[in-house]
Design an enzyme around this catalytic site. Structure first.
Site, PDB file in Angstrom:
ATOM      1  N   LEU A  21     -19.103  18.428  13.413  1.00  0.00           N
ATOM      2  CA  LEU A  21     -18.793  17.989  12.050  1.00  0.00           C
ATOM      3  C   LEU A  21     -19.046  19.126  11.064  1.00  0.00           C
ATOM      4  O   LEU A  21     -19.580  20.172  11.434  1.00  0.00           O
ATOM      5  CB  LEU A  21     -19.663  16.778  11.711  1.00  0.00           C
ATOM      6  CG  LEU A  21     -19.438  15.526  12.562  1.00  0.00           C
ATOM      7  CD1 LEU A  21     -20.559  14.519  12.326  1.00  0.00           C
ATOM      8  CD2 LEU A  21     -18.078  14.910  12.247  1.00  0.00           C
ATOM      9  N   LYS A  44     -23.129  25.471  15.480  1.00  0.00           N
ATOM     10  CA  LYS A  44     -23.914  26.256  14.533  1.00  0.00           C
ATOM     11  C   LYS A  44     -23.302  26.119  13.131  1.00  0.00           C
ATOM     12  O   LYS A  44     -22.095  25.876  13.004  1.00  0.00           O
ATOM     13  CB  LYS A  44     -24.012  27.710  14.994  1.00  0.00           C
ATOM     14  CG  LYS A  44     -22.663  28.434  15.108  1.00  0.00           C
ATOM     15  CD  LYS A  44     -22.203  28.956  13.776  1.00  0.00           C
ATOM     16  CE  LYS A  44     -20.712  29.110  13.709  1.00  0.00           C
ATOM     17  NZ  LYS A  44     -20.198  29.109  12.361  1.00  0.00           N
ATOM     18  N   ARG A 110     -14.647  24.992   4.785  1.00  0.00           N
ATOM     19  CA  ARG A 110     -15.522  26.152   4.624  1.00  0.00           C
ATOM     20  C   ARG A 110     -15.653  26.570   3.162  1.00  0.00           C
ATOM     21  O   ARG A 110     -16.551  27.351   2.823  1.00  0.00           O
ATOM     22  CB  ARG A 110     -15.002  27.326   5.454  1.00  0.00           C
ATOM     23  CG  ARG A 110     -15.016  27.083   6.950  1.00  0.00           C
ATOM     24  CD  ARG A 110     -14.313  28.214   7.685  1.00  0.00           C
ATOM     25  NE  ARG A 110     -14.329  28.027   9.133  1.00  0.00           N
ATOM     26  CZ  ARG A 110     -13.466  27.289   9.814  1.00  0.00           C
ATOM     27  NH1 ARG A 110     -12.503  26.643   9.148  1.00  0.00           N
ATOM     28  NH2 ARG A 110     -13.538  27.183  11.118  1.00  0.00           N
TER      29      ARG A 110
END
Length: 273
Positions: A21, A44, A110
């Site tokens: 996720l 990560k 992002r």
């Protein structure tokens, strides 16, 4: 098929879950999975703070939790670790790592600060993970500068210096707004090891370069799926109960460095760890 994540965690036939996720959801869903008695392989960064890694560690009990730095399990990476341990390049002094590629911000998680976005917690994690395993410890202090291309609400690239003391240093760069590059170099007192495609895809040839006073050599390895090797290593850790290659102590160190880089970029000053 399951009707939602909760149903998946409630399934007694499910022993382990892979959490991929957005960054902001890693810790909440890792904790829910552990509460449900499931082993966890989590993308990560496992957490964006040391405090949150410690929450996970406290909740884990006898369950396996592993942060998914897939490249560490690739045969190319294992060979580099062997070469470094052989001291073919002498004592390691400098690490240089770069990981970047242009990404479209439209609809990209992002670029969303509420989801833990930003280059540092995405591609940057890989770049600063290299000196952490290479030197086998956290740096003593870090310095960092971030850039936000076009006024983006997150850092889109960064450069940093990690000082490990005793003349040992790492220089890294990473970003969403330039590239592509995906390489690292380990500079020792008698030579260097270079990996031109450190985060290689499954069909890409792997080339490791070693340069010393005795000359230059290259090792070529066939392509391999790092995610497949990672999954196998995680399953083995679950079966045996052994500490995985990427331990929660490693995750604490990684989170600590990430936090320090963010603070150094914010203040413009060196941050001691």
């Amino acid at each position: 098929m399951h009707d939602g994540f909760e149903a998946l965690l409630a399934d007694p036939d499910v022993d382990a879950v892979y959490i991929a996720l957005p960054n902001s959801e890693h810790v909440p869903w890792t904790l829910r999975a552990l509460e449900a008695g499931k082993h966890v392989l989590c993308e990560k960064p496992l957490a964006l703070s040391v405090a949150d890694v410690e929450r996970v560690a406290a909740a884990a009990g006898g369950l396996t939790v592993m942060e998914a730095y897939m490249y560490r399990f690739h045969p190319q990476q294992r060979r580099v670790v062997e070469l470094l341990a052989s001291r073919v390049i002498g004592e390691l002094r400098v690490v240089r790592a770069a990981f970047a590629g242009v990404m479209d911000p439209v609809g990209n998680i992002r670029y969303d600060p509420s989801l833990g976005g930003g280059a540092t917690w995405d591609v940057g994690c890989y770049a600063f993970d290299v000196p952490l395993w290479a030197f086998g410890r956290a740096p003593e202090r870090v310095r960092a500068r971030f850039h936000s291309e076009g006024g983006a609400p997150v850092d889109t690239s960064g450069v940093a210096t990690l000082d490990f003391g005793g003349g040992r240093v790492a220089q890294i760069d990473y970003g969403f707004d330039y590239g592509p590059c995906a390489r690292y170099e380990l500079q020792g007192t008698r030579g260097w090891i270079g990996v031109r495609n450190a985060w290689t895809g499954p069909d890409e040839e792997c080339v490791i370069t070693v340069v010393t006073d005795e000359g230059r050599s290259e090792e070529v390895l066939a392509g391999a799926d790092a995610y497949e090797h990672q999954a196998a290593a995680f399953a083995e850790a679950v079966r045996t109960g052994r500490t995985p290659l990427m331990s929660l102590d490693d995750s604490k160190r990684t989170a600590r460095v990430g936090e320090a880089l963010v603070e150094a970029a914010r203040t413009g000053a060196d941050v001691s760890l």
